[in-house]
Design an enzyme around this catalytic site. Structure first.
Site, PDB file in Angstrom:
ATOM      1  N   ASP A 132       0.827  -1.214   0.000  1.00 31.12           N
ATOM      2  CA  ASP A 132       0.000   0.000   0.000  1.00 31.12           C
ATOM      3  C   ASP A 132       0.866   1.272   0.000  1.00 31.12           C
ATOM      4  O   ASP A 132       2.085   1.228   0.291  1.00 31.12           O
ATOM      5  CB  ASP A 132      -0.891  -0.041   1.256  1.00 31.12           C
ATOM      6  N   ASP A 168     -10.596   2.123  -3.408  1.00 31.23           N
ATOM      7  CA  ASP A 168     -11.126   1.897  -2.059  1.00 31.23           C
ATOM      8  C   ASP A 168     -12.645   1.946  -2.066  1.00 31.23           C
ATOM      9  O   ASP A 168     -13.280   1.632  -1.071  1.00 31.23           O
ATOM     10  CB  ASP A 168     -10.603   2.964  -1.097  1.00 31.23           C
TER      11      ASP A 168
END
Ligand code: DGJ
Length: 725
Positions: free
Chosen positions: A476, A546
């Site tokens: 990430d 997301d």
């Protein structure tokens, strides 16, 4: 032969299966003649000599070409071409001219790899032929090599440039683009993308006019806002017809993609590193190589353009064990637990995964240091034994006994000020000594221009992976840049940070790929903040957004599909009401939308009712059965969610024996829905059975009349799977 040079005429012809790209040498300039449907033979008549143009300066002997109008292959700043340049330098004497002319050329089999940078590769030399045009500026002592790699069967040409300082003093590079193409008219549309966190890659189409159109990032990441691809089309182009030109940059940092409509009704596209956040001190005998730009052309609309990119990216950019195999059905802990988990809870989730047919469980953020929220511990990559007594190994052993693999989350490029690492190395993050350090999500970015930092990151990740039991890593990156200085670089090299950072990141990822070939890496940056071809070289799949809402995902996945293959797009079924939007959609709609990528779940399986558990079992099995078609098939966009109150698409296996088609209605219709969806890419002479209904149709029927849509309620969907009988 895909590269032909004719020394009599000075013509260079690059031919792929379906198109030609033709250049012409004139007085040492490399000029662009043509890019379009295939043309063989002598094309020198195409060169259009302009003799005069008011106000545009002439060459010193007034014998053309007029640089301000000439179609330049790699336009350089400083002389009389006032349009957007590809190359700009500052010479040691302060002059800002670079004027390289052709001095030679090489044609070679195969594709050279670019040192330290991700790039398209070939598996044997017969797949590619490379033209290198050599240029030299005798005043600046700068050599430029222009690389054109022609992957004929893929309908792909890749380009990059190498700048070499052959002088005795340092030269400053101000701009070094990967590719530029001059078009001889302005009648194009630009298909651009825009977005933000949780709303990535929305598509806009606009007419090119007499101004400069710029999509770019100065964020130190390819970014949620603009993705590094650019498409130009003829005015009439749609999915199935018209001309389309595509450019994709294989790079993950700041970039620019520009098209300029010029005063003489021509157009220039330039794509590469963003000069606003780039500078490079090129010392004598040093060379600088730009990232690669992947280009394709289609005379059959956007569908063909997209499939050209999909094939090259999934077959010759993605690498490793997972390139050609269906990806495991995974369940990610993030929306299931956020930071609220311990071993017991994870084991329960893992047990449920085993019961439901999920193949891989991923422990997302929160397993290390003192990470109980997002304010701390990035950089402290040691297991939180309080939360996870017995460590990751205890969980992976438990899951392995039940046939479930384990994955784990990292955010290795970041550092929390509240971490042991920061206490020990406060100068390891990007910063300027005399400025405050802005935080993004309470964190700073590590300085990957430094070898000691890169080694730390590599060892931190490798140490955990070496303990075994981990089959997957989610990598990430959760903030953009600010105060991006390096404590190790001298003042005159601070503008090198952006590019050097990515050289550092790519070197870490390459080492990890080499040491852990069996681990599946997935890239992520708050979803799709670094959804780019650069990272695809190291990680064959990327967390698309997301935003897990099925309806919101329609536009995001539609936009991503313009250049990126389904094999790299991760798509999960999440719980309802959706955590980002509060939308409630049916399980079937969520499945229909998630079945367009590397598939999984983003929910707590221990909280599902029996009916939902059965749905998980059923959908996991369907993905296992058809995942290979999604990985390698031809993808067709059937409806545009930006233009209509619905979206539809299909994927067809290479042999046309299987087709998975989806439709989602995004707005209630208070009247009968007489809509039909026609499918593309089938064998029109074959008969197909739709597996859920058992009905049969001919390919002709499906492609010409299509399937009725009865749904008129909001968020309802159809999923059809057709199998040839
Ligand atoms: C952002 C990612 O996109 C999410 O999926 C999750 O991994 C969080 N970061 C964790 O902090």
């Amino acid at each position: 032969m895909s590269v032909i040079y004719d020394s009599q005429t000075g013509q260079y012809s690059l031919h792929t299966k379906n198109y030609s790209y033709i250049m012409q040498e004139k007085r040492g300039f490399l000029l662009h003649l043509y890019w379009g449907k295939k043309i063989m033979g002598d094309c020198s008549y195409m060169y259009r000599m302009q003799l005069r143009a008011a106000f545009s300066p002439m060459m010193e002997d007034a014998e053309g070409p007029i640089l301000d109008d000439a179609p330049m292959e790699y336009p350089c700043w400083g002389r009389a071409d006032m349009r957007t340049p590809a190359l700009e330098i500052t010479n040691p004497d302060g002059s800002i001219i670079v004027d390289p002319r052709v001095v030679g050329r090489r044609i070679q089999k195969g594709k050279p790899q670019i040192k330290g940078l991700p790039a398209v590769y070939c598996e044997n030399d017969s797949e590619c032929e490379t033209l290198v045009v050599e240029l030299y500026d005798e005043v600046s002592n700068i050599a430029v090599e222009l690389y054109y790699c022609v992957l004929e069967d893929y309908d792909i040409i890749t380009r990059y440039a190498k700048i070499i300082n052959k002088g005795v003093s340092t030269v400053h590079l101000d701009r070094a683009a990967s590719a530029a193409v001059d078009f001889d008219n302005i009648k194009y549309d630009i298909i651009s993308n825009f977005g933000t966190h949780a709303r990535e890659r929305h598509i806009e189409r606009s007419a090119l006019n007499h101004s400069r159109f710029v999509m770019s990032s100065r964020r130190g990441a390819s970014s949620h806002v603009h993705n590094p691809f650019l498409i130009m089309t003829s005015k009439n182009a749609d999915e199935e017809s018209g001309e389309a030109y595509g450019f994709v940059l294989v790079y993950s940092g700041s970039f620019t993609a520009e098209v300029e409509g010029n005063q003489y009704d021509t157009a220039r596209a330039v794509i590469g590193l963003n000069p606003e956040s780039f500078g490079w001190e090129l010392d004598p005998n040093e060379e600088f190589t730009t990232p690669e730009c992947v280009m394709t052309y289609s005379a059959e609309g956007l569908d063909k353009l997209s499939n050209n990119f999909h094939k090259i990216f999934s077959n010759r950019l993605a690498r490793g064990k997972y390139r050609d195999v269906r990806r495991p059905v995974l369940l990610n802990s993030w929306e299931a637990c956020y930071f609220d988990f311990d071993s017991e809870r994870l084991i329960k989730i893992g047990d449920a995964c085993a019961d439901l047919g999920v193949e891989l469980m991923v422990i997302d953020d929160g397993w290390f240091g003192k990470r109980d929220d997002d304010k701390r511990s990035l950089g402290d990559w040691f297991i939180n034994e309080k939360k996870l007594p017995g460590g990751i190994k205890r969980i992976s052993d438990h899951l392995a006994a039940k046939g479930v693999k384990l994955g784990i989350w990292f955010e290795p490029e970041m550092i929390s000020p509240d971490s042991e690492l920061y206490k020990a190395h406060p100068d390891w993050c990007l910063h300027y000594a005399n400025r405050p350090r802005s935080l993004g999500r309470y964190q700073c970015i590590l300085d990957l221009t430094r070898q000691d930092v890169c080694d730390y990151i590599y060892e931190s990740v490798a140490k955990i992976l070496r303990e075994g039991g981990i089959s997957y890593v989610k990598w990430d990156f959760n903030r953009n840049w600010s105060e991006a200085g390096s404590a190790m670089l001298p003042a005159n090299r601070q503008k090198e940070v952006d590019f050097r950072f990515y050289l550092g990141l790519y070197s870490i990822l390459e080492r990890l790929n080499q040491e852990f070939p069996d681990v599946l890496f997935e890239s992520c940056s708050g979803g799709g903040g670094r959804f780019d071809a650069g990272l695809l070289y190291y990680m064959p799949q990327i967390w698309t957004s997301d935003n897990t809402d099925a309806i919101e995902r329609l536009k995001i996945q539609y936009g991503s599909s313009l250049v990126y293959p389904l094999s790299c797009m991760s798509a999960h079924i999440s719980a309802v009401p959706n955590h980002q939007t509060d939308h409630v959609t049916s399980f079937d709609t969520r499945f229909t939308v998630a079945l367009t990528g590397s598939f999984g779940y983003e929910l707590d399986p221990t909280k599902l009712c029996e009916e939902e558990q059965n749905k998980v079992k059923e959908t996991a099995n369907l993905y296992k059965k058809y995942g290979e078609v999604l990985l390698k098939g031809d993808y067709h966009r059937l409806r545009d969610p930006h233009a209509e109150d619905c979206s539809a698409w299909c994927t067809v296996s290479a042999d046309k024996s299987v087709c998975i088609a989806g439709y989602v209605n995004t707005h209630v219709k208070l009247y009968p829905n007489n809509d039909r969806v026609t499918i593309r890419g089938l064998d029109e002479n074959a008969t197909y059975k739709e597996i859920f209904s058992g009905n049969t149709y001919t390919g002709q029927q499906l492609m010409n009349f299509g399937m009725h849509i009865y749904e008129n309620l909001e968020y309802r969907s159809h999923l059809w799977i057709f199998e040839r009988v």
